[in-house]
Scaffold this motif. Structure first.
Motif, PDB file in Angstrom:
ATOM      1  N   LEU A  38      19.653  64.765  27.953  1.00  0.00           N
ATOM      2  CA  LEU A  38      20.504  63.978  27.069  1.00  0.00           C
ATOM      3  C   LEU A  38      20.638  64.651  25.708  1.00  0.00           C
ATOM      4  N   VAL A  39      19.541  65.116  25.164  1.00  0.00           N
ATOM      5  CA  VAL A  39      19.566  65.775  23.858  1.00  0.00           C
ATOM      6  C   VAL A  39      20.380  67.061  23.951  1.00  0.00           C
ATOM      7  N   SER A  40      20.220  67.810  25.034  1.00  0.00           N
ATOM      8  CA  SER A  40      21.002  69.043  25.207  1.00  0.00           C
ATOM      9  C   SER A  40      22.495  68.734  25.233  1.00  0.00           C
ATOM     10  N   GLU A  41      22.863  67.658  25.912  1.00  0.00           N
ATOM     11  CA  GLU A  41      24.265  67.251  25.951  1.00  0.00           C
ATOM     12  C   GLU A  41      24.758  66.892  24.554  1.00  0.00           C
ATOM     13  N   LEU A  42      23.913  66.189  23.783  1.00  0.00           N
ATOM     14  CA  LEU A  42      24.302  65.828  22.418  1.00  0.00           C
ATOM     15  C   LEU A  42      24.516  67.075  21.565  1.00  0.00           C
ATOM     16  N   VAL A  43      23.657  68.075  21.765  1.00  0.00           N
ATOM     17  CA  VAL A  43      23.805  69.333  21.027  1.00  0.00           C
ATOM     18  C   VAL A  43      25.086  70.028  21.464  1.00  0.00           C
ATOM     19  N   ASP A  44      25.334  70.098  22.779  1.00  0.00           N
ATOM     20  CA  ASP A  44      26.536  70.749  23.296  1.00  0.00           C
ATOM     21  C   ASP A  44      27.808  70.092  22.770  1.00  0.00           C
ATOM     22  N   LYS A  45      27.788  68.770  22.623  1.00  0.00           N
ATOM     23  CA  LYS A  45      28.955  68.040  22.124  1.00  0.00           C
ATOM     24  C   LYS A  45      29.065  68.097  20.610  1.00  0.00           C
ATOM     25  N   LEU A  80      14.139  64.975  17.346  1.00  0.00           N
ATOM     26  CA  LEU A  80      14.211  63.856  18.291  1.00  0.00           C
ATOM     27  C   LEU A  80      13.200  64.030  19.424  1.00  0.00           C
ATOM     28  N   MET A  81      13.123  65.236  19.963  1.00  0.00           N
ATOM     29  CA  MET A  81      12.197  65.487  21.071  1.00  0.00           C
ATOM     30  C   MET A  81      10.744  65.392  20.608  1.00  0.00           C
ATOM     31  N   GLU A  82      10.453  65.842  19.400  1.00  0.00           N
ATOM     32  CA  GLU A  82       9.092  65.715  18.876  1.00  0.00           C
ATOM     33  C   GLU A  82       8.728  64.245  18.694  1.00  0.00           C
ATOM     34  N   ASP A  83       9.662  63.457  18.167  1.00  0.00           N
ATOM     35  CA  ASP A  83       9.422  62.013  17.999  1.00  0.00           C
ATOM     36  C   ASP A  83       9.216  61.337  19.359  1.00  0.00           C
ATOM     37  N   LEU A  84      10.016  61.724  20.328  1.00  0.00           N
ATOM     38  CA  LEU A  84       9.889  61.153  21.658  1.00  0.00           C
ATOM     39  C   LEU A  84       8.533  61.508  22.256  1.00  0.00           C
ATOM     40  N   LYS A  85       8.142  62.759  22.134  1.00  0.00           N
ATOM     41  CA  LYS A  85       6.856  63.185  22.687  1.00  0.00           C
ATOM     42  C   LYS A  85       5.713  62.421  22.026  1.00  0.00           C
ATOM     43  N   ARG A  86       5.795  62.266  20.704  1.00  0.00           N
ATOM     44  CA  ARG A  86       4.754  61.523  19.982  1.00  0.00           C
ATOM     45  C   ARG A  86       4.722  60.062  20.453  1.00  0.00           C
ATOM     46  N   SER A  87       5.883  59.464  20.614  1.00  0.00           N
ATOM     47  CA  SER A  87       5.946  58.071  21.075  1.00  0.00           C
ATOM     48  C   SER A  87       5.366  57.927  22.474  1.00  0.00           C
ATOM     49  N   VAL A 113      24.595  66.198  17.533  1.00  0.00           N
ATOM     50  CA  VAL A 113      23.404  66.497  16.742  1.00  0.00           C
ATOM     51  C   VAL A 113      23.232  68.004  16.667  1.00  0.00           C
ATOM     52  N   THR A 114      22.516  68.435  15.646  1.00  0.00           N
ATOM     53  CA  THR A 114      22.240  69.866  15.499  1.00  0.00           C
ATOM     54  C   THR A 114      21.003  70.217  16.320  1.00  0.00           C
ATOM     55  N   VAL A 115      20.766  71.494  16.462  1.00  0.00           N
ATOM     56  CA  VAL A 115      19.585  71.952  17.186  1.00  0.00           C
ATOM     57  C   VAL A 115      18.325  71.461  16.486  1.00  0.00           C
ATOM     58  N   GLU A 116      18.332  71.508  15.151  1.00  0.00           N
ATOM     59  CA  GLU A 116      17.171  71.039  14.393  1.00  0.00           C
ATOM     60  C   GLU A 116      16.934  69.546  14.616  1.00  0.00           C
ATOM     61  N   GLN A 117      18.019  68.781  14.607  1.00  0.00           N
ATOM     62  CA  GLN A 117      17.893  67.345  14.850  1.00  0.00           C
ATOM     63  C   GLN A 117      17.382  67.074  16.264  1.00  0.00           C
TER      64      GLN A 117
END
Length: 97
Positions: free
Chosen positions: A25-32, A43-50, A35-39
């Motif tokens: 999902l995040v990759s799709e958001l970046v492709d579209k 997001l993935m770091e926050d998800l992993k922490r959660s 969101v930026t790569v940094e964002q």
């Protein structure tokens, strides 16, 4: 970014989405360009922490539940030991007669 982050985390937290699906999902958001790569990394770091915090909480709860079950089983064993000993005593008493 905060609104998007909260929305993303709520969507992921509210579903049974796997970590891999979230990455897709995040990759799709970046492709579209949503969101930026940094964002996406944030997001993935926050998800992993959660996910890690959630798993840690589940493990702690499971350990507490298991400890309670063990305590209950010990009590049941003690009660059964008394009953068995009573039956043995009765059997011994009837054999002596």
């Amino acid at each position: 970014m905060d609104t998007l982050k909260r929305l993303f985390l709520a969507a992921v937290g509210g579903s049974t989405m796997t970590y891999e699906k979230a990455q897709e999902l995040v990759s799709e958001l970046v492709d579209k360009g949503t969101v930026t790569v940094e964002q996406s990394k944030a997001l993935m770091e926050d998800l992993k922490r959660s996910v890690d915090e959630h798993r840690s909480g589940e493990t702690e709860q499971s350990a507490n539940d298991l400890a309670e079950e063990v305590a209950d089983l010990k009590e049941q064993v003690a009660q059964l030991t008394v009953v068995v000993q009573s039956l043995v005593d009765q059997q011994d008493g009837s054999e002596e007669e």
